[in-house]
Design a protein around this motif. Structure first.
Motif, short mmCIF file in Angstrom:
data_model
loop_
_atom_site.label_atom_id
_atom_site.label_comp_id
_atom_site.label_asym_id
_atom_site.label_seq_id
_atom_site.Cartn_x
_atom_site.Cartn_y
_atom_site.Cartn_z
N GLY A 6 87.10 -16.01 9.01
CA GLY A 6 86.17 -16.18 10.12
C GLY A 6 86.51 -17.42 10.92
O GLY A 6 86.54 -18.54 10.37
N LEU A 7 86.83 -17.24 12.19
CA LEU A 7 87.20 -18.37 13.05
C LEU A 7 86.30 -18.36 14.29
O LEU A 7 86.07 -17.30 14.88
N LEU A 8 85.81 -19.51 14.67
CA LEU A 8 84.98 -19.64 15.87
C LEU A 8 85.73 -20.46 16.90
O LEU A 8 86.14 -21.59 16.65
N LEU A 9 85.91 -19.88 18.08
CA LEU A 9 86.49 -20.58 19.22
C LEU A 9 85.38 -20.96 20.18
O LEU A 9 84.64 -20.09 20.67
N VAL A 10 85.24 -22.26 20.44
CA VAL A 10 84.23 -22.75 21.38
C VAL A 10 84.96 -23.25 22.62
O VAL A 10 85.57 -24.33 22.62
N ASP A 11 84.94 -22.45 23.67
CA ASP A 11 85.70 -22.74 24.89
C ASP A 11 85.07 -21.96 26.03
O ASP A 11 84.74 -20.79 25.86
N ASP A 12 84.93 -22.60 27.18
CA ASP A 12 84.27 -21.91 28.30
C ASP A 12 85.23 -21.10 29.16
O ASP A 12 84.82 -20.53 30.17
N GLU A 13 86.50 -21.01 28.76
CA GLU A 13 87.47 -20.17 29.47
C GLU A 13 87.72 -18.90 28.66
O GLU A 13 88.36 -18.95 27.60
N PRO A 14 87.27 -17.74 29.12
CA PRO A 14 87.41 -16.49 28.34
C PRO A 14 88.85 -16.13 28.01
O PRO A 14 89.11 -15.46 27.00
N ALA A 15 89.80 -16.55 28.84
CA ALA A 15 91.20 -16.19 28.58
C ALA A 15 91.67 -16.68 27.22
O ALA A 15 92.46 -16.00 26.54
N TYR A 16 91.18 -17.83 26.78
CA TYR A 16 91.61 -18.35 25.49
C TYR A 16 91.15 -17.46 24.35
O TYR A 16 91.83 -17.35 23.31
N HIS A 17 90.00 -16.83 24.49
CA HIS A 17 89.52 -15.93 23.44
C HIS A 17 90.49 -14.78 23.25
O HIS A 17 90.85 -14.43 22.11
N ALA A 18 90.94 -14.18 24.35
CA ALA A 18 91.88 -13.06 24.26
C ALA A 18 93.20 -13.51 23.64
O ALA A 18 93.78 -12.81 22.79
N ILE A 19 93.70 -14.67 24.04
CA ILE A 19 94.99 -15.15 23.55
C ILE A 19 94.91 -15.51 22.07
O ILE A 19 95.76 -15.11 21.26
N VAL A 20 93.89 -16.27 21.68
CA VAL A 20 93.76 -16.69 20.28
C VAL A 20 93.55 -15.47 19.38
O VAL A 20 94.13 -15.37 18.30
N THR A 21 92.72 -14.53 19.83
CA THR A 21 92.48 -13.33 19.04
C THR A 21 93.76 -12.55 18.82
O THR A 21 94.07 -12.10 17.70
N ALA A 22 94.57 -12.39 19.88
CA ALA A 22 95.82 -11.65 19.76
C ALA A 22 96.81 -12.36 18.84
O ALA A 22 97.47 -11.73 18.00
N LEU A 23 96.91 -13.67 18.95
CA LEU A 23 97.85 -14.42 18.13
C LEU A 23 97.49 -14.38 16.65
O LEU A 23 98.36 -14.31 15.78
N LEU A 24 96.20 -14.41 16.34
CA LEU A 24 95.77 -14.49 14.95
C LEU A 24 95.45 -13.14 14.34
O LEU A 24 95.09 -13.06 13.17
N ARG A 25 95.61 -12.07 15.11
CA ARG A 25 95.32 -10.73 14.58
C ARG A 25 96.12 -10.43 13.31
O ARG A 25 95.58 -9.84 12.36
N PRO A 26 97.42 -10.79 13.22
CA PRO A 26 98.16 -10.49 11.99
C PRO A 26 97.61 -11.21 10.76
O PRO A 26 97.93 -10.83 9.64
N LEU A 27 96.82 -12.25 10.94
CA LEU A 27 96.21 -12.95 9.81
C LEU A 27 94.90 -12.30 9.38
O LEU A 27 94.24 -12.80 8.46
N SER A 28 94.52 -11.21 10.03
CA SER A 28 93.21 -10.59 9.77
C SER A 28 92.08 -11.59 10.01
O SER A 28 91.12 -11.66 9.24
N ALA A 29 92.22 -12.35 11.07
CA ALA A 29 91.19 -13.33 11.42
C ALA A 29 90.24 -12.72 12.45
O ALA A 29 90.68 -12.25 13.49
N ALA A 30 88.96 -12.73 12.14
CA ALA A 30 87.94 -12.29 13.09
C ALA A 30 87.54 -13.50 13.92
O ALA A 30 86.98 -14.47 13.40
N VAL A 31 87.85 -13.46 15.22
CA VAL A 31 87.62 -14.62 16.09
C VAL A 31 86.36 -14.38 16.92
O VAL A 31 86.32 -13.50 17.77
N ASP A 32 85.34 -15.18 16.65
CA ASP A 32 84.13 -15.16 17.47
C ASP A 32 84.27 -16.20 18.57
O ASP A 32 85.08 -17.14 18.47
N HIS A 33 83.46 -16.07 19.60
CA HIS A 33 83.59 -16.93 20.78
C HIS A 33 82.23 -17.48 21.19
O HIS A 33 81.24 -16.75 21.19
#
Length: 218
Positions: A6-33
């Motif tokens: 479980g990973l939480l990204l706190v950032d007001d730019e939505p683009a980072y959510h898409a990028i971080v989620t895609a990068l960490l997908r192979p780790l089976s990380a669920a990224v909330d925003h």
């Protein structure tokens, strides 16, 4: 290999959510925003996360104050500063303020993945799917085109804001980090320079207008 980090990204730019989620997908990380203080506090009150990435400039909120509030509530999971702010003290600046570490924007995909894995304690053999500049490989052609279109719209809005008298420093911080992460190092360096030199605005503006102009004949 553990699943469902479980990973939480706190950032007001939505683009980072898409990028971080895609990068960490192979780790089976669920990224909330979460985009602000209220969202972060709410998310962390509802569940425990294995790792939090915290931007510093969150619109009207300050990530340093959010971390202080979380530590006051006995939130003890690792929290990493996730920011274009580059203090002279380096990482110590953040660890002295309740953070556990720092991921500097702009970042390369492999840097983000390696840092996340270290804090998550994941030692499984892993190959980064794509570098930050290979946006199409990371998000697919349509996703990459959408992200670049959003970047161009954000840049145009930023130009209008500064032309209208807005403070160039926080805007330069935000746009510089985003442009660099999406694979535009020259634009990134130009926008980040506004944090220290407002006189650079004419040059930054010209570079930006050229970058977002439609192709000839389009």
């Amino acid at each position: 290999m553990r699943e469902n980090y479980g990973l939480l990204l706190v950032d007001d730019e939505p683009a980072y959510h898409a990028i971080v989620t895609a990068l960490l997908r192979p780790l089976s990380a669920a990224v909330d925003h979460a985009a602000d203080r209220a969202g972060a506090l709410g998310r962390l009150a509802a569940r425990r996360y294995d790792l939090v990435l915290m931007d510093i400039q969150l619109g009207g909120d300050d990530g340093r104050e959010v971390v202080a509030a979380l530590r006051g509530r006995k939130v003890d999971c690792p929290i990493l500063a996730f920011t274009s702010l580059h203090p002279a003290e380096g990482e110590r600046y953040f660890t002295d303020r309740g953070f556990d570490g720092w991921i500097a924007k702009p970042f390369e995909g492999r840097t983000l993945v390696a840092t996340a894995r270290r804090w998550l304690g994941d030692e499984t053999p892993f190959q980064t799917a794509a570098e930050g500049g290979q946006l199409a490989a990371l998000l697919g052609p349509d996703g990459a085109a959408s992200m670049i279109g959003r970047l161009h719209a954000n840049l145009a809005e930023a130009v209008a804001q500064i032309d209208g008298g807005a403070d160039a420093r926080p805007i330069g911080h935000r746009m510089g980090g985003l442009a660099g992460t999406l694979g535009f190092p020259t634009l990134s360096a130009a926008w980040l320079s506004l944090q220290d030199d407002r006189a650079a605005w004419p040059t930054v503006r010209a570079l930006t207008i050229e970058a977002i102009a439609p192709p000839a004949g389009a």
